[in-house]
Design a protein around this motif. Structure first.
Motif, PDB file in Angstrom:
ATOM      1  N   MET A   1      38.465  45.655  31.998  1.00 51.36           N
ATOM      2  CA  MET A   1      38.257  47.099  32.000  1.00 51.36           C
ATOM      3  C   MET A   1      39.470  47.844  31.442  1.00 51.36           C
ATOM      4  SD  MET A   1      36.201  49.435  32.668  1.00 51.36           S
ATOM      5  CE  MET A   1      35.921  51.071  33.222  1.00 51.36           C
ATOM      6  N   VAL A   2      40.676  47.460  31.860  1.00 49.61           N
ATOM      7  CA  VAL A   2      41.884  48.165  31.415  1.00 49.61           C
ATOM      8  C   VAL A   2      42.114  47.990  29.913  1.00 49.61           C
ATOM      9  CG1 VAL A   2      44.386  48.324  31.721  1.00 49.61           C
ATOM     10  CG2 VAL A   2      42.900  48.099  33.710  1.00 49.61           C
ATOM     11  N   PRO A   3      42.060  46.757  29.348  1.00 52.02           N
ATOM     12  CA  PRO A   3      42.220  46.651  27.884  1.00 52.02           C
ATOM     13  C   PRO A   3      41.117  47.379  27.120  1.00 52.02           C
ATOM     14  CG  PRO A   3      42.486  44.499  28.902  1.00 52.02           C
ATOM     15  CD  PRO A   3      42.020  45.433  29.966  1.00 52.02           C
ATOM     16  N   PHE A   4      39.907  47.394  27.665  1.00 49.69           N
ATOM     17  CA  PHE A   4      38.794  48.099  27.032  1.00 49.69           C
ATOM     18  C   PHE A   4      39.088  49.596  26.957  1.00 49.69           C
ATOM     19  CE2 PHE A   4      34.448  49.891  27.160  1.00 49.69           C
ATOM     20  CZ  PHE A   4      33.936  49.278  26.032  1.00 49.69           C
ATOM     21  N   GLU A   5      39.602  50.161  28.033  1.00 52.34           N
ATOM     22  CA  GLU A   5      39.943  51.586  28.043  1.00 52.34           C
ATOM     23  C   GLU A   5      41.155  51.875  27.161  1.00 52.34           C
ATOM     24  OE1 GLU A   5      38.252  54.149  29.218  1.00 52.34           O
ATOM     25  OE2 GLU A   5      36.709  52.706  29.791  1.00 52.34           O
TER      26      GLU A   5
ATOM     27  N   ALA B   1      41.886  50.348  24.427  1.00 52.84           N
ATOM     28  CA  ALA B   1      41.383  50.346  23.050  1.00 52.84           C
ATOM     29  C   ALA B   1      40.708  51.676  22.726  1.00 52.84           C
ATOM     30  CB  ALA B   1      40.414  49.187  22.838  1.00 52.84           C
ATOM     31  N   SER B   2      39.938  52.214  23.651  1.00 51.20           N
ATOM     32  CA  SER B   2      39.271  53.493  23.386  1.00 51.20           C
ATOM     33  C   SER B   2      40.281  54.632  23.270  1.00 51.20           C
ATOM     34  CB  SER B   2      38.236  53.787  24.473  1.00 51.20           C
ATOM     35  OG  SER B   2      38.862  53.949  25.721  1.00 51.20           O
ATOM     36  N   VAL B   3      41.314  54.627  24.106  1.00 49.05           N
ATOM     37  CA  VAL B   3      42.355  55.661  24.022  1.00 49.05           C
ATOM     38  C   VAL B   3      43.124  55.531  22.713  1.00 49.05           C
ATOM     39  CG1 VAL B   3      44.520  56.454  25.066  1.00 49.05           C
ATOM     40  CG2 VAL B   3      42.544  55.989  26.501  1.00 49.05           C
ATOM     41  N   LEU B   4      43.403  54.286  22.305  1.00 49.27           N
ATOM     42  CA  LEU B   4      44.111  54.054  21.039  1.00 49.27           C
ATOM     43  C   LEU B   4      43.312  54.600  19.859  1.00 49.27           C
ATOM     44  CD1 LEU B   4      46.539  52.680  19.628  1.00 49.27           C
ATOM     45  CD2 LEU B   4      45.094  50.666  19.432  1.00 49.27           C
ATOM     46  N   LEU B   5      42.003  54.361  19.844  1.00 47.67           N
ATOM     47  CA  LEU B   5      41.167  54.893  18.761  1.00 47.67           C
ATOM     48  C   LEU B   5      41.137  56.413  18.784  1.00 47.67           C
ATOM     49  CD1 LEU B   5      38.195  52.380  18.810  1.00 47.67           C
ATOM     50  CD2 LEU B   5      39.930  52.641  17.049  1.00 47.67           C
ATOM     51  N   LEU B   6      41.093  57.016  19.967  1.00 45.46           N
ATOM     52  CA  LEU B   6      41.102  58.470  20.079  1.00 45.46           C
ATOM     53  C   LEU B   6      42.416  59.046  19.561  1.00 45.46           C
ATOM     54  CD1 LEU B   6      39.711  61.067  21.115  1.00 45.46           C
ATOM     55  CD2 LEU B   6      40.884  60.664  23.292  1.00 45.46           C
TER      56      LEU B   6
END
Length: 179
Positions: A151-155, A157-162
């Motif tokens: 869950m943490v790496p998934f989030e 990655a989403s913050v990095l893309l944002l």
């Protein structure tokens, strides 16, 4: 030792693997070597599609579809809009000296030699293969693993893309304000 299949006696899957490998390596090299950023983006899309073909050969259909949707779709569209917003002109571009290009080519060749040496000297893993009976191709199992263990790496990655998208917009706005 690596066993290179004889293409005269190769199965269609081995031939398809060889073709996909050549396309993947060629388009990855052209992505880096191309001077035009739009051509680089197109080569990268072709590279992503050929990697999705590798996933299909490994019988990972869901991963192949997600790869096409996420990388070839969303990220490449973001990349293309970023390139278009930056308005890269050939006249304003600083040309790299030949020493830099030569250094990049030498480094690329050295990396290829190191990877070939690693592949040639690698030994296959031999041992017992135990099955758990759990279907790892299932979307239900993948969802549980992604949202529990990763869950943490998934989030992240989403913050990095944002943050990357916001940075691209700010870079394009800053250039327009300076003009």
């Amino acid at each position: 030792m690596i066993h290179i299949p004889d293409l005269a006696n190769a199965t269609p899957i081995q031939i398809l693997f060889c073709i996909l490998s050549v396309v993947t390596l060629a388009t990855a090299f052209l992505t880096i070597y191309s001077k035009n950023p739009i051509h680089s983006a197109i080569y990268l899309v072709i590279c992503f599609f050929s990697i999705a073909g590798h996933y299909l050969l490994l019988n990972a259909q869901f991963l192949a579809i997600v790869h096409v949707i996420v990388y070839s779709g969303a990220i490449m569209i973001l990349f293309l809009f970023t390139v278009m917003l930056m308005n890269l002109n050939k006249e304003n571009e600083v040309h790299k000296p030949r020493v830099t290009r030569l250094g990049a080519i030498v480094l690329f060749c050295l990396m290829c030699l190191v990877l070939i040496a690693v592949f040639i000297n690698s030994k296959p893993i031999v041992g017992d293969y135990t099955t758990t009976g759990e279907d790892f191709q299932s979307i239900k199992v993948l969802g549980k693993v992604l949202l529990n263990e990763y869950m943490v790496p998934f989030e992240f990655a989403s913050v990095l893309l944002l943050v990357a998208m916001i940075g691209a917009v700010l870079l394009s706005k800053k250039e327009k304000l300076e003009k």
